[in-house]
Write an enzyme that holds these catalytic residues in place. Structure first.
Site, PDB file in Angstrom:
ATOM      1  N   HIS A 102       0.838  -1.215   0.000  1.00 29.95           N
ATOM      2  CA  HIS A 102       0.000   0.000   0.000  1.00 29.95           C
ATOM      3  C   HIS A 102       0.864   1.253   0.000  1.00 29.95           C
ATOM      4  CE1 HIS A 102      -3.913   2.054   0.960  1.00 29.95           C
ATOM      5  NE2 HIS A 102      -3.028   3.026   1.147  1.00 29.95           N
ATOM      6  N   HIS A 107       1.459   5.437  -2.024  1.00 31.42           N
ATOM      7  CA  HIS A 107       0.938   6.532  -2.873  1.00 31.42           C
ATOM      8  C   HIS A 107       2.115   7.174  -3.604  1.00 31.42           C
ATOM      9  CE1 HIS A 107      -3.214   6.596  -1.293  1.00 31.42           C
ATOM     10  NE2 HIS A 107      -2.627   6.038  -0.247  1.00 31.42           N
ATOM     11  N   GLN A 110      -9.674   9.536  -4.803  1.00 29.99           N
ATOM     12  CA  GLN A 110      -9.449  10.215  -3.519  1.00 29.99           C
ATOM     13  C   GLN A 110     -10.659  11.030  -3.052  1.00 29.99           C
ATOM     14  OE1 GLN A 110      -6.156  11.034  -1.289  1.00 29.99           O
ATOM     15  NE2 GLN A 110      -8.121  11.124  -0.235  1.00 29.99           N
ATOM     16  N   HIS A 150      -9.352   1.807   0.005  1.00 26.27           N
ATOM     17  CA  HIS A 150      -9.207   2.481   1.284  1.00 26.27           C
ATOM     18  C   HIS A 150     -10.546   2.283   1.970  1.00 26.27           C
ATOM     19  CE1 HIS A 150      -5.761   4.309  -0.594  1.00 26.27           C
ATOM     20  NE2 HIS A 150      -5.446   4.940   0.515  1.00 26.27           N
ATOM     21  N   GLU A 166     -11.092   4.119   6.876  1.00 21.30           N
ATOM     22  CA  GLU A 166      -9.927   4.793   7.480  1.00 21.30           C
ATOM     23  C   GLU A 166     -10.496   5.910   8.344  1.00 21.30           C
ATOM     24  OE1 GLU A 166      -7.058   6.481   4.801  1.00 21.30           O
ATOM     25  OE2 GLU A 166      -5.594   6.808   6.375  1.00 21.30           O
ATOM     26  N   ASP A 197       2.440   3.195   2.908  1.00 22.11           N
ATOM     27  CA  ASP A 197       1.413   4.208   2.651  1.00 22.11           C
ATOM     28  C   ASP A 197       2.016   5.529   2.159  1.00 22.11           C
ATOM     29  OD1 ASP A 197      -1.119   5.252   2.395  1.00 22.11           O
ATOM     30  OD2 ASP A 197      -1.572   5.339   4.532  1.00 22.11           O
TER      31      ASP A 197
HETATM   32 FE   FE2 Z   1      -3.471   5.098   1.529  1.00 21.79          FE
END
Ligand code: FE2
Length: 424
Positions: free
Chosen positions: A56, A58, A151, A209, A212, A308
């Site tokens: 995971h 970005h 997102q 996701h 979270e 992450d």
């Molecule tokens: Fe993430």
């Protein structure tokens, strides 16, 4: 042979093992192999592991620290608005340059496969094009799997679903989502259904996701498990973060865990980020906010740890070190038993490789000749020391080398140096 590593220890506890590599594959693994290598490396009992895998990440945001400003509060919500400020300023060249620099760090750390989410809410799909280009360029030395990540919400952002489909058509591998960010719980559940149906139609993997949040009533993981089973997606779906599970009622979790297991949904915790971003509305006691890692593992769910973020709007630290990730995960989850510590090492190697569906991963005859030789004698020692990566091998070629950790000492009556290894 192209390369032979002599006298290594393996993660499963085997010792005095030679590993012979030819034409990019592992040709033989065993004690005292009667084979000659063009290059031979004496492991001297150190641990040879398959490479680290980050389940995971970005990549579109990484190494953007300070652009256009730093996250003053260090919170998730300021990070999201900071990313919103940065997005219109992104250029393809800068994205590619930052990603390539991160890959240099990753390879030096023995991290040779990453699943990276890429934000598809920018109608230009600039980051998608940049990361597809990066994927092409780095393919000889590492595996990059991309997730189309909405997102701003697949329903909340009017163009997101179209953009996601365009990103998949361009070559992005996995369907992402963010149900807890949709406007209502019901919309979140709808987003999970729509995205899973799209993935099933296209024959793709899913990694959302999911939850979270510190809200114990954020239960989209339940919907994700249900849709996975309904659509026959077992073994191809992962829930990332799942932090609301930390705060859920125990009775509800006792029903939820077997449901996740039954659906073959994997869990990906991100310890460095979860411990810093969750629990921010608490005074004391302050929740840790990481999902229930040992309980998920005990229920038979595959659990990986992801990095992450590294030096981006959400997290100012990090250096592509998956042993640092495992170290934090171990502490946050209080996984201090011998087997539990070993499982934390598996959570940054074998388990994420399974979640990503990597072919030919492992130290066995016929697997890809990819490995990392660590300055440590065991998986637990590797985590304890965040051990130096003595040698990193990709397809039988040494792609990175680091010296062992040691310090010169000048103390009366003591040895001239120390290496932090017990009994060596
Ligand atoms: Fe993430």
């Amino acid at each position: 042979m192209d390369l032979v590593i002599r006298n290594a220890s393996l993660p499963d506890g085997r010792r005095h093992i030679d590993i012979a590599m030819l034409d990019g594959r592992i040709a033989a693994v065993g004690e005292r192999l009667p084979l000659q290598g063009r290059r031979e490396i004496d492991a001297d009992g150190d641990l040879a592991s398959p490479p680290f895998v980050d389940a995971h990440f970005h990549m579109d945001a990484t190494l953007s620290y300070g652009l256009p400003r730093v996250n003053a509060s260090g919170t998730l919500l300021e990070g999201i608005s900071l990313w919103g400020e940065l997005k219109p300023q992104l250029t393809q060249d800068a994205l590619i340059e930052r990603a390539l620099q991160y890959w240099d760090w990753a390879v030096a750390r023995g991290l040779l496969a990453i699943r990276s989410h890429v934000d598809i809410c920018d109608d230009r799909l600039l980051a998608v094009d940049a990361l597809l280009e990066v994927k092409r360029r780095v393919a000889p030395y590492l595996d990059l799997q991309l997730v189309a990540f909405p997102q701003d919400g697949i329903l909340r952002s009017p163009t997101a679903f179209d953009n996601l489909k365009r990103a998949i058509a361009k070559g992005v591998d996995v369907v992402g989502g963010i149900p807890h960010f949709e406007r209502t719980m019901a919309e979140g559940a709808t987003s999970v259904r729509l995205l899973c149906e799209f993935a099933a139609e296209q024959g793709l993997r899913v990694d959302m996701h999911c939850d979270e949040s510190d809200d114990p009533l954020s239960r989209h993981i339940e919907t994700l498990a249900f849709e996975t089973e309904r659509l026959g997606l077992q073994g191809r779906v992962a829930g990332s973060h799942l932090t609301s599970m930390h705060s859920m009622d125990n009775y509800y979790v006792s029903k939820l865990l077997p449901l996740i297991r039954e659906a073959g949904v994997a869990a990906i915790a991100n310890p460095l980020i979860n411990i810093t971003l969750q629990g921010r509305h608490d005074t004391y006691p302050k929740r840790r906010g990481m999902t229930r890692v040992p309980e998920l593992m005990a229920a038979g769910v595959d659990v990986a740890f992801g990095h992450d973020c590294v030096m981006d709007p959400w997290y100012s630290l990090g250096s592509a070190d998956m042993l640092e990730v495992a170290h934090m995960g171990l502490h946050v989850a209080q996984m201090t038993g011998q087997e539990a510590m070993h499982q934390c090492f598996m959570a940054v190697t074998q388990t994420p490789a399974k979640i990503l569906g990597l072919e030919g991963y492992g130290i066995a005859t016929g697997c890809h000749a990819d490995l990392v030789l660590l300055d440590a004698g065991s998986t637990v020692e590797a985590i304890r020391l965040r051990a130096a990566r003595r040698v990193v091998v990709r397809r039988g070629v040494v792609v990175a080398e680091s010296p062992r950790a040691s310090a010169a000492l000048n103390l009366p009556g003591r040895p001239g140096q120390t290496n932090f290894r017990l009994g060596r």
